[in-house]
Scaffold this active site. Structure first.
Site, PDB file in Angstrom:
ATOM      1  N   GLY A  10     -20.108 -39.658  43.974  1.00 34.58           N
ATOM      2  CA  GLY A  10     -20.759 -38.559  43.541  1.00 34.58           C
ATOM      3  C   GLY A  10     -21.800 -38.084  44.540  1.00 34.58           C
ATOM      4  N   ASN A  11     -22.579 -39.135  44.969  1.00 35.07           N
ATOM      5  CA  ASN A  11     -23.969 -38.771  45.776  1.00 35.07           C
ATOM      6  C   ASN A  11     -23.759 -38.413  47.092  1.00 35.07           C
ATOM      7  OD1 ASN A  11     -23.115 -41.293  46.288  1.00 35.07           O
ATOM      8  ND2 ASN A  11     -25.180 -41.850  47.093  1.00 35.07           N
ATOM      9  N   LYS A 119     -12.315 -41.860  30.914  1.00 37.85           N
ATOM     10  CA  LYS A 119     -12.761 -41.203  32.261  1.00 37.85           C
ATOM     11  C   LYS A 119     -13.925 -40.054  31.830  1.00 37.85           C
ATOM     12  CE  LYS A 119     -13.055 -40.140  36.754  1.00 37.85           C
ATOM     13  NZ  LYS A 119     -13.671 -40.748  37.565  1.00 37.85           N
ATOM     14  N   LYS A 202     -10.810 -42.233  41.251  1.00 40.78           N
ATOM     15  CA  LYS A 202     -10.801 -42.340  42.752  1.00 40.78           C
ATOM     16  C   LYS A 202     -10.904 -43.580  43.351  1.00 40.78           C
ATOM     17  CE  LYS A 202     -15.148 -42.548  44.685  1.00 40.78           C
ATOM     18  NZ  LYS A 202     -15.857 -43.122  43.544  1.00 40.78           N
ATOM     19  N   LYS A 264     -14.915 -49.823  40.656  1.00 42.30           N
ATOM     20  CA  LYS A 264     -14.873 -50.229  41.669  1.00 42.30           C
ATOM     21  C   LYS A 264     -14.751 -51.655  42.226  1.00 42.30           C
ATOM     22  CE  LYS A 264     -18.693 -46.845  42.172  1.00 42.30           C
ATOM     23  NZ  LYS A 264     -17.880 -45.511  42.505  1.00 42.30           N
TER      24      LYS A 264
HETATM   25  P1  ADP Z   1     -19.516 -43.002  41.963  1.00 39.11           P
HETATM   26  O1  ADP Z   1     -19.793 -41.453  42.269  1.00 39.11           O
HETATM   27  O2  ADP Z   1     -19.946 -43.457  43.654  1.00 39.11           O
HETATM   28  O3  ADP Z   1     -18.407 -43.516  41.749  1.00 39.11           O
HETATM   29  P2  ADP Z   1     -20.940 -43.966  39.718  1.00 39.11           P
HETATM   30  O4  ADP Z   1     -21.865 -43.649  39.336  1.00 39.11           O
HETATM   31  O5  ADP Z   1     -19.570 -43.789  39.061  1.00 39.11           O
HETATM   32  O6  ADP Z   1     -20.934 -43.639  41.314  1.00 39.11           O
HETATM   33  O7  ADP Z   1     -21.144 -45.741  39.994  1.00 39.11           O
HETATM   34  C1  ADP Z   1     -22.250 -46.293  40.806  1.00 39.11           C
HETATM   35  C2  ADP Z   1     -23.148 -46.629  39.742  1.00 39.11           C
HETATM   36  O8  ADP Z   1     -22.660 -47.598  39.026  1.00 39.11           O
HETATM   37  C3  ADP Z   1     -24.347 -46.943  40.157  1.00 39.11           C
HETATM   38  O9  ADP Z   1     -25.527 -46.075  40.484  1.00 39.11           O
HETATM   39  C4  ADP Z   1     -25.220 -47.812  39.007  1.00 39.11           C
HETATM   40  O10 ADP Z   1     -26.001 -46.964  38.099  1.00 39.11           O
HETATM   41  C5  ADP Z   1     -23.984 -48.161  38.099  1.00 39.11           C
HETATM   42  N1  ADP Z   1     -23.772 -49.797  38.073  1.00 39.11           N
HETATM   43  C6  ADP Z   1     -23.263 -50.243  36.845  1.00 39.11           C
HETATM   44  N2  ADP Z   1     -23.075 -51.577  36.626  1.00 39.11           N
HETATM   45  C7  ADP Z   1     -23.706 -51.874  38.068  1.00 39.11           C
HETATM   46  C8  ADP Z   1     -23.892 -53.181  38.684  1.00 39.11           C
HETATM   47  N3  ADP Z   1     -23.486 -54.273  38.055  1.00 39.11           N
HETATM   48  N4  ADP Z   1     -24.301 -53.141  39.798  1.00 39.11           N
HETATM   49  C9  ADP Z   1     -24.583 -52.141  40.643  1.00 39.11           C
HETATM   50  N5  ADP Z   1     -24.520 -50.755  39.893  1.00 39.11           N
HETATM   51  C10 ADP Z   1     -24.030 -50.683  38.833  1.00 39.11           C
HETATM   52 MG    MG Z   2     -17.482 -42.959  39.810  1.00 39.90          MG
END
Ligand code: ADP
Ligand code: MG
Length: 303
Positions: A10-11, A119, A202, A264
């Site tokens: 997203g970022n 989701k 994704k 992820k």
């Molecule tokens: P994207 O849009 O890249 O899929 P998400 O917001 O879905 O991003 O996922 C990334 C986020 O996951 C990070 O910004 C963080 O806040 C969160 N997160 C949750 N658990 C963890 C973890 N164990 N280590 C790092 N980040 C984490």
């Molecule tokens: Mg995500």
């Protein structure tokens, strides 16, 4: 020189069209510099916030299914990403064709995910707004301490239906933009593929693409430089690498939030497990170049 699937979070995309314009200019510049190093690259991207907004706004005018909203999000993000990449290459004096592949991803009609929406899509809402939606029968959950969001079914991707086109483009060393928003979810029927009410994750679709194309690296670019255990607590510890065994243990201990980091690390596991010479790297977009050299990010590597 490696074959890489880059999954943009997203970022890397921004929250509205104006933000998307500058975010994608930046993302494309970083990706172009990786390609300049000689790597073959496929780019996928998320669509959680975008698909939620499209769906909400379109449905005030006419009823449209969720998969149409996914197709729309894939189209307009793909359009911007493609032209930004073209511009980034020409600015660097590189002659690299960019191929956009509208991607349908097959799911199983009987996937249990259809009964259990997980989701998060769209923007965040407060508890009172969430309560109203829940009363109307629309599933809403609390998302990692950031507020409430609508949730939709997210079935497992089974097959990238446009794989042959993607493979051809990659063989010719074109840069490929595909599987945006996890791909348009379809099931196979007597009438051919038909859309279904879902949004595929994704990260999960990117892992399947990476596996089916036998690439070397699944590069997940997100909002954190590294994965942590005890994330957001005083015991938080950033990790430079995780073995397959450690990753499984950390998942079972609940270190990764569902809907954000969990998909992820699950994508990482599914890509590297039982394979040879495969690496998943999770890091920040701005650290992509260092992470590829092994200087930062979190690596999950095949045994
Ligand atoms: P994207 O849009 O890249 O899929 P998400 O917001 O879905 O991003 O996922 C990334 C986020 O996951 C990070 O910004 C963080 O806040 C969160 N997160 C949750 N658990 C963890 C973890 N164990 N280590 C790092 N980040 C984490
Ligand atoms: Mg995500």
């Amino acid at each position: 020189m490696a074959k890489i699937v880059i999954a943009l979070g997203g970022n890397a995309l921004g929250n509205d069209l104006k933000e998307q314009d500058s975010a994608l200019t930046h993302s494309a510049t970083i990706i172009a510099s990786l390609i300049k190093q000689g790597h073959d690259v496929l780019i996928t991207h998320g669509n959680g916030p975008q698909v939620g907004k499209i769906h909400q706004v379109m449905n005030t005018q006419m009823e449209i299914p969720l998969y149409v909203s996914v197709a729309m999000s894939q189209g307009y993000i793909g359009f911007d990403l493609t032209r930004k990449l073209q511009h980034a290459f020409s600015s660097l004096g590189m002659n690299v064709p960019v191929d956009y592949v509208l991607t349908m991803v097959e799911v199983d009609a009987d996937d249990p995910a259809f009964q259990h929406p997980t989701k998060p899509i769209g923007g965040f809402m407060d508890e009172a707004t969430a309560a109203i939606l829940i009363k109307e029968g629309i599933p809403v959950v609390e998302d990692s301490g950031r507020g409430y969001r609508r949730v939709v079914a997210s079935p497992k991707p089974k097959h990238i239906t446009n794989l042959a086109s993607i493979q051809d483009a990659l063989k010719q060393h074109h840069v490929v933009v595909c599987a945006g928003g996890g791909g348009i979810p379809v099931v196979s029927s007597e009438q051919g593929y038909v859309g279904v009410e879902a949004v595929i994750d994704k990260d999960s679709a990117s892992a399947l693409l990476a596996k089916e194309l036998d690439v070397d690296v699944l590069f997940i670019l997100t909002a954190v430089e590294k994965v942590a255990v005890y994330y957001g607590t005083p015991q938080q510890q950033w990790l430079s690498s995780m073995s397959i065994e450690e990753t499984k243990r950390f998942i079972s201990e609940g270190h990764f939030a569902p809907g954000s980091m969990l998909p992820k690390v699950e994508a990482a596991l599914s890509f590297v497990s039982g394979a040879k010479n495969k690496t998943t790297i999770i890091t920040l977009l701005d650290k992509a170049s260092e992470a590829l050299k092994g200087e930062t990010g979190t690596r999950i590597v095949s045994d």
